[in-house]
Motif scaffolding. Structure first.
Motif, mmCIF file in Angstrom:
data_model
loop_
_atom_site.group_PDB
_atom_site.id
_atom_site.type_symbol
_atom_site.label_atom_id
_atom_site.label_comp_id
_atom_site.label_asym_id
_atom_site.label_seq_id
_atom_site.Cartn_x
_atom_site.Cartn_y
_atom_site.Cartn_z
ATOM 1 N N ASP A 47 2.539 4.888 3.787
ATOM 2 C CA ASP A 47 3.244 4.422 2.591
ATOM 3 C C ASP A 47 2.761 5.259 1.415
ATOM 4 O OD1 ASP A 47 4.493 2.983 0.560
ATOM 5 O OD2 ASP A 47 3.101 1.291 0.663
ATOM 6 N N TRP A 49 2.827 5.691 -2.313
ATOM 7 C CA TRP A 49 3.118 4.717 -3.369
ATOM 8 C C TRP A 49 2.330 5.040 -4.633
ATOM 9 C CZ3 TRP A 49 -0.302 1.013 -5.532
ATOM 10 C CH2 TRP A 49 -1.629 1.136 -5.099
ATOM 11 N N CYS A 105 4.723 1.603 -9.664
ATOM 12 C CA CYS A 105 6.030 1.590 -8.986
ATOM 13 C C CYS A 105 6.394 0.177 -8.527
ATOM 14 C CB CYS A 105 5.960 2.557 -7.806
ATOM 15 S SG CYS A 105 7.341 2.478 -6.663
ATOM 16 N N CYS A 124 7.517 -0.137 -4.924
ATOM 17 C CA CYS A 124 6.352 0.022 -4.044
ATOM 18 C C CYS A 124 5.647 -1.324 -3.860
ATOM 19 C CB CYS A 124 5.363 1.030 -4.621
ATOM 20 S SG CYS A 124 6.003 2.704 -4.797
ATOM 21 N N ARG A 125 5.511 -2.069 -4.951
ATOM 22 C CA ARG A 125 4.855 -3.377 -4.876
ATOM 23 C C ARG A 125 5.686 -4.352 -4.053
ATOM 24 N NH1 ARG A 125 3.827 -2.120 -10.265
ATOM 25 N NH2 ARG A 125 5.304 -3.671 -11.033
ATOM 26 N N SER A 183 5.080 -3.349 -0.249
ATOM 27 C CA SER A 183 3.722 -3.471 0.265
ATOM 28 C C SER A 183 3.517 -4.668 1.209
ATOM 29 C CB SER A 183 2.726 -3.516 -0.890
ATOM 30 O OG SER A 183 1.418 -3.480 -0.397
ATOM 31 N N LYS A 220 -1.869 3.513 3.400
ATOM 32 C CA LYS A 220 -1.275 3.698 2.075
ATOM 33 C C LYS A 220 -1.942 4.888 1.406
ATOM 34 C CE LYS A 220 -0.592 -0.257 -0.237
ATOM 35 N NZ LYS A 220 0.850 -0.406 -0.193
ATOM 36 N N ASN A 242 -2.003 6.602 -2.364
ATOM 37 C CA ASN A 242 -1.611 6.554 -3.774
ATOM 38 C C ASN A 242 -1.327 7.984 -4.243
ATOM 39 O OD1 ASN A 242 -1.805 6.620 -6.682
ATOM 40 N ND2 ASN A 242 -2.693 4.575 -6.585
ATOM 41 N N ILE A 267 9.327 7.601 -4.678
ATOM 42 C CA ILE A 267 8.516 6.585 -4.016
ATOM 43 C C ILE A 267 9.179 5.227 -4.219
ATOM 44 C CG2 ILE A 267 6.315 7.826 -4.049
ATOM 45 C CD1 ILE A 267 5.602 6.242 -6.591
ATOM 46 N N PRO A 268 8.965 4.286 -3.329
ATOM 47 C CA PRO A 268 8.143 4.420 -2.130
ATOM 48 C C PRO A 268 8.810 5.321 -1.090
ATOM 49 C CG PRO A 268 9.252 2.294 -2.130
ATOM 50 C CD PRO A 268 9.556 2.941 -3.458
ATOM 51 N N VAL A 280 8.142 6.188 2.929
ATOM 52 C CA VAL A 280 7.398 5.757 4.104
ATOM 53 C C VAL A 280 7.690 6.757 5.219
ATOM 54 C CG1 VAL A 280 6.971 3.876 5.723
ATOM 55 C CG2 VAL A 280 7.642 3.361 3.358
ATOM 56 N N ALA A 298 12.577 0.949 -1.282
ATOM 57 C CA ALA A 298 12.226 -0.386 -0.801
ATOM 58 C C ALA A 298 13.400 -0.931 0.003
ATOM 59 C CB ALA A 298 11.891 -1.298 -1.970
#
Length: 108
Positions: A26, A28, A32, A35-36, A39, A57, A59, A75-76, A78, A93
């Motif tokens: 991930d 992230w 973002c 991103c949250r 998660s 993850k 950053n 981002i995000p 993956v 997301a």
């Protein structure tokens, strides 16, 4: 508490590229919002599929070299790495079931 391990520019090769099983990475950043949102979904996938894949993850603000190496511009992001190479990607997301469908070959 996150089920995903934090990786850095320094640990990426050992934790991701040299892993014996597929690794979901991930990419992230703290600021973002999407991103949250993503998660906890990745935490669930990490817990439910711990024997099959690792979830980590990275950053992008703290680890710009790895993010640049893989051309992370949105981002995000993956990515699934298998045998040291990118095997699948998902940008943005998405609901858990969509991510599980996109990465089904690595989770089953």
């Amino acid at each position: 508490m996150s089920n995903a391990k934090d990786v850095t520019d320094a640990t990426f090769e050992a934790d991701v590229l040299k892993s014996t099983k597929p690794v979901i990475v991930d990419f992230w950043a703290e600021w973002c919002g999407p991103c949250r949102m993503l998660s906890p979904i990745l935490d669930d996938i990490a817990a439910e599929h711990s024997g099959k894949v690792d979830v980590v993850k990275l950053n992008v603000d703290d680890n710009p070299a790895t993010a640049a190496q893989y051309g992370i511009t949105s981002i995000p992001a993956v990515y699934v790495f298998k045998d040291g190479a990118v095997a699948a990607t998902s940008i943005g997301a998405k609901p858990k079931q969509v991510i599980e469908q996109e990465f089904a070959e690595f989770l089953n």
